[in-house]
Design a protein around this motif. Structure first.
Motif, PDB file in Angstrom:
ATOM      1  N   THR A   7       0.820  -1.214   0.000  1.00 26.19           N
ATOM      2  CA  THR A   7       0.000   0.000   0.000  1.00 26.19           C
ATOM      3  C   THR A   7       0.853   1.264   0.000  1.00 26.19           C
ATOM      4  O   THR A   7       0.328   2.371   0.014  1.00 26.19           O
ATOM      5  CB  THR A   7      -0.954   0.036   1.218  1.00 26.19           C
ATOM      6  OG1 THR A   7      -0.187  -0.044   2.416  1.00 26.19           O
ATOM      7  CG2 THR A   7      -1.960  -1.094   1.159  1.00 26.19           C
ATOM      8  N   ARG A   9       3.005   2.321   2.354  1.00 28.12           N
ATOM      9  CA  ARG A   9       3.308   2.909   3.668  1.00 28.12           C
ATOM     10  C   ARG A   9       4.790   2.758   4.029  1.00 28.12           C
ATOM     11  O   ARG A   9       5.335   3.570   4.761  1.00 28.12           O
ATOM     12  CB  ARG A   9       2.459   2.250   4.761  1.00 28.12           C
ATOM     13  CG  ARG A   9       0.994   2.571   4.711  1.00 28.12           C
ATOM     14  CD  ARG A   9       0.665   3.820   5.435  1.00 28.12           C
ATOM     15  NE  ARG A   9       1.117   3.663   6.821  1.00 28.12           N
ATOM     16  CZ  ARG A   9       1.110   4.607   7.722  1.00 28.12           C
ATOM     17  NH1 ARG A   9       0.667   5.779   7.422  1.00 28.12           N
ATOM     18  NH2 ARG A   9       1.552   4.385   8.930  1.00 28.12           N
ATOM     19  N   TYR A  45      -2.385   2.065   9.940  1.00 27.92           N
ATOM     20  CA  TYR A  45      -3.421   2.076   8.897  1.00 27.92           C
ATOM     21  C   TYR A  45      -2.745   2.058   7.536  1.00 27.92           C
ATOM     22  O   TYR A  45      -1.540   2.293   7.402  1.00 27.92           O
ATOM     23  CB  TYR A  45      -4.308   3.323   9.019  1.00 27.92           C
ATOM     24  CG  TYR A  45      -3.584   4.582   8.624  1.00 27.92           C
ATOM     25  CD1 TYR A  45      -3.625   5.056   7.316  1.00 27.92           C
ATOM     26  CD2 TYR A  45      -2.826   5.279   9.544  1.00 27.92           C
ATOM     27  CE1 TYR A  45      -2.932   6.198   6.942  1.00 27.92           C
ATOM     28  CE2 TYR A  45      -2.125   6.406   9.191  1.00 27.92           C
ATOM     29  CZ  TYR A  45      -2.185   6.872   7.881  1.00 27.92           C
ATOM     30  OH  TYR A  45      -1.483   7.981   7.523  1.00 27.92           O
ATOM     31  N   ALA A  46      -3.542   1.782   6.530  1.00 26.62           N
ATOM     32  CA  ALA A  46      -3.074   1.835   5.149  1.00 26.62           C
ATOM     33  C   ALA A  46      -4.256   2.227   4.272  1.00 26.62           C
ATOM     34  O   ALA A  46      -5.406   2.048   4.659  1.00 26.62           O
ATOM     35  CB  ALA A  46      -2.516   0.484   4.717  1.00 26.62           C
ATOM     36  N   LYS A  47      -3.953   2.774   3.124  1.00 27.80           N
ATOM     37  CA  LYS A  47      -5.010   3.094   2.158  1.00 27.80           C
ATOM     38  C   LYS A  47      -4.823   2.210   0.938  1.00 27.80           C
ATOM     39  O   LYS A  47      -3.710   1.993   0.474  1.00 27.80           O
ATOM     40  CB  LYS A  47      -4.931   4.558   1.748  1.00 27.80           C
ATOM     41  CG  LYS A  47      -5.374   5.500   2.825  1.00 27.80           C
ATOM     42  CD  LYS A  47      -5.468   6.905   2.284  1.00 27.80           C
ATOM     43  CE  LYS A  47      -6.126   7.754   3.358  1.00 27.80           C
ATOM     44  NZ  LYS A  47      -6.948   8.776   2.790  1.00 27.80           N
ATOM     45  N   TRP A  48      -5.914   1.683   0.443  1.00 30.26           N
ATOM     46  CA  TRP A  48      -5.906   0.858  -0.760  1.00 30.26           C
ATOM     47  C   TRP A  48      -7.049   1.357  -1.626  1.00 30.26           C
ATOM     48  O   TRP A  48      -8.207   1.148  -1.306  1.00 30.26           O
ATOM     49  CB  TRP A  48      -6.086  -0.607  -0.388  1.00 30.26           C
ATOM     50  CG  TRP A  48      -5.949  -1.534  -1.548  1.00 30.26           C
ATOM     51  CD1 TRP A  48      -6.956  -2.128  -2.237  1.00 30.26           C
ATOM     52  CD2 TRP A  48      -4.737  -1.957  -2.167  1.00 30.26           C
ATOM     53  NE1 TRP A  48      -6.453  -2.911  -3.229  1.00 30.26           N
ATOM     54  CE2 TRP A  48      -5.084  -2.816  -3.219  1.00 30.26           C
ATOM     55  CE3 TRP A  48      -3.393  -1.685  -1.944  1.00 30.26           C
ATOM     56  CZ2 TRP A  48      -4.139  -3.412  -4.041  1.00 30.26           C
ATOM     57  CZ3 TRP A  48      -2.462  -2.287  -2.762  1.00 30.26           C
ATOM     58  CH2 TRP A  48      -2.833  -3.137  -3.796  1.00 30.26           C
ATOM     59  N   ASN A  50      -9.783   3.616  -2.598  1.00 33.29           N
ATOM     60  CA  ASN A  50     -10.597   4.524  -1.793  1.00 33.29           C
ATOM     61  C   ASN A  50     -10.870   3.977  -0.398  1.00 33.29           C
ATOM     62  O   ASN A  50     -11.678   4.539   0.346  1.00 33.29           O
ATOM     63  CB  ASN A  50     -11.934   4.799  -2.496  1.00 33.29           C
ATOM     64  CG  ASN A  50     -11.736   5.601  -3.759  1.00 33.29           C
ATOM     65  OD1 ASN A  50     -10.837   6.438  -3.845  1.00 33.29           O
ATOM     66  ND2 ASN A  50     -12.560   5.354  -4.759  1.00 33.29           N
ATOM     67  N   ASN A  51     -10.219   2.876  -0.029  1.00 37.38           N
ATOM     68  CA  ASN A  51     -10.465   2.222   1.259  1.00 37.38           C
ATOM     69  C   ASN A  51      -9.386   2.570   2.276  1.00 37.38           C
ATOM     70  O   ASN A  51      -8.206   2.617   1.958  1.00 37.38           O
ATOM     71  CB  ASN A  51     -10.525   0.701   1.084  1.00 37.38           C
ATOM     72  CG  ASN A  51     -11.634   0.296   0.143  1.00 37.38           C
ATOM     73  OD1 ASN A  51     -12.790   0.607   0.379  1.00 37.38           O
ATOM     74  ND2 ASN A  51     -11.285  -0.390  -0.931  1.00 37.38           N
ATOM     75  N   HIS A  52      -9.820   2.801   3.506  1.00 37.49           N
ATOM     76  CA  HIS A  52      -8.927   3.048   4.636  1.00 37.49           C
ATOM     77  C   HIS A  52      -8.923   1.763   5.467  1.00 37.49           C
ATOM     78  O   HIS A  52      -9.961   1.331   5.941  1.00 37.49           O
ATOM     79  CB  HIS A  52      -9.461   4.230   5.455  1.00 37.49           C
ATOM     80  CG  HIS A  52      -8.576   4.605   6.594  1.00 37.49           C
ATOM     81  ND1 HIS A  52      -7.631   5.585   6.491  1.00 37.49           N
ATOM     82  CD2 HIS A  52      -8.495   4.133   7.849  1.00 37.49           C
ATOM     83  CE1 HIS A  52      -7.002   5.699   7.647  1.00 37.49           C
ATOM     84  NE2 HIS A  52      -7.517   4.826   8.489  1.00 37.49           N
ATOM     85  N   ILE A  53      -7.742   1.138   5.627  1.00 41.93           N
ATOM     86  CA  ILE A  53      -7.632  -0.147   6.326  1.00 41.93           C
ATOM     87  C   ILE A  53      -6.896   0.051   7.644  1.00 41.93           C
ATOM     88  O   ILE A  53      -5.768   0.537   7.664  1.00 41.93           O
ATOM     89  CB  ILE A  53      -6.859  -1.167   5.459  1.00 41.93           C
ATOM     90  CG1 ILE A  53      -7.523  -1.329   4.103  1.00 41.93           C
ATOM     91  CG2 ILE A  53      -6.737  -2.502   6.187  1.00 41.93           C
ATOM     92  CD1 ILE A  53      -6.655  -2.038   3.089  1.00 41.93           C
ATOM     93  N   ASN A  54      -7.546  -0.319   8.744  1.00 42.14           N
ATOM     94  CA  ASN A  54      -6.895  -0.290  10.055  1.00 42.14           C
ATOM     95  C   ASN A  54      -6.243  -1.648  10.285  1.00 42.14           C
ATOM     96  O   ASN A  54      -6.865  -2.685  10.089  1.00 42.14           O
ATOM     97  CB  ASN A  54      -7.906  -0.008  11.161  1.00 42.14           C
ATOM     98  CG  ASN A  54      -8.446   1.398  11.047  1.00 42.14           C
ATOM     99  OD1 ASN A  54      -7.688   2.346  10.886  1.00 42.14           O
ATOM    100  ND2 ASN A  54      -9.747   1.535  11.125  1.00 42.14           N
TER     101      ASN A  54
END
Length: 77
Positions: A7, A9, A45-48, A50-54
């Motif tokens: 992603t 990060r 967290y990470a973004k993929w 348009n999704n924000h993943i904790n």
């Protein structure tokens, strides 16, 4: 580690044991790197797209069950 890498990060993937002298991003304790296991829970967290993943990195070893339960209680919060 791989999710963080893919992603964007982090720029490199490292092993928990830190054989390369760096170690995994979310396993920062010296004892974690020495033993090659997660001891203390960590969150990021990470973004993929348009999704924000904790991401919650919790210990997998049975000796650290209480640490996992504590992390999950925080999430239920």
């Amino acid at each position: 580690e791989r999710i963080l890498y893919y992603t964007g990060r982090i720029n490199e993937i490292h092993d928990v044991r830190g054989k390369d002298g760096v170690g995994a991003k979310m396993d920062s304790m010296e004892l974690e790197r020495e033993k090659g296991i997660t001891i203390q829970s960590a969150a990021t967290y990470a973004k993929w797209g348009n999704n924000h993943i904790n991401i919650i990195d919790t210990p997998g070893h049975v000796d650290f069950t209480i640490e996992v339960e504590r992390a999950l209680r925080v999430l239920d919060g």
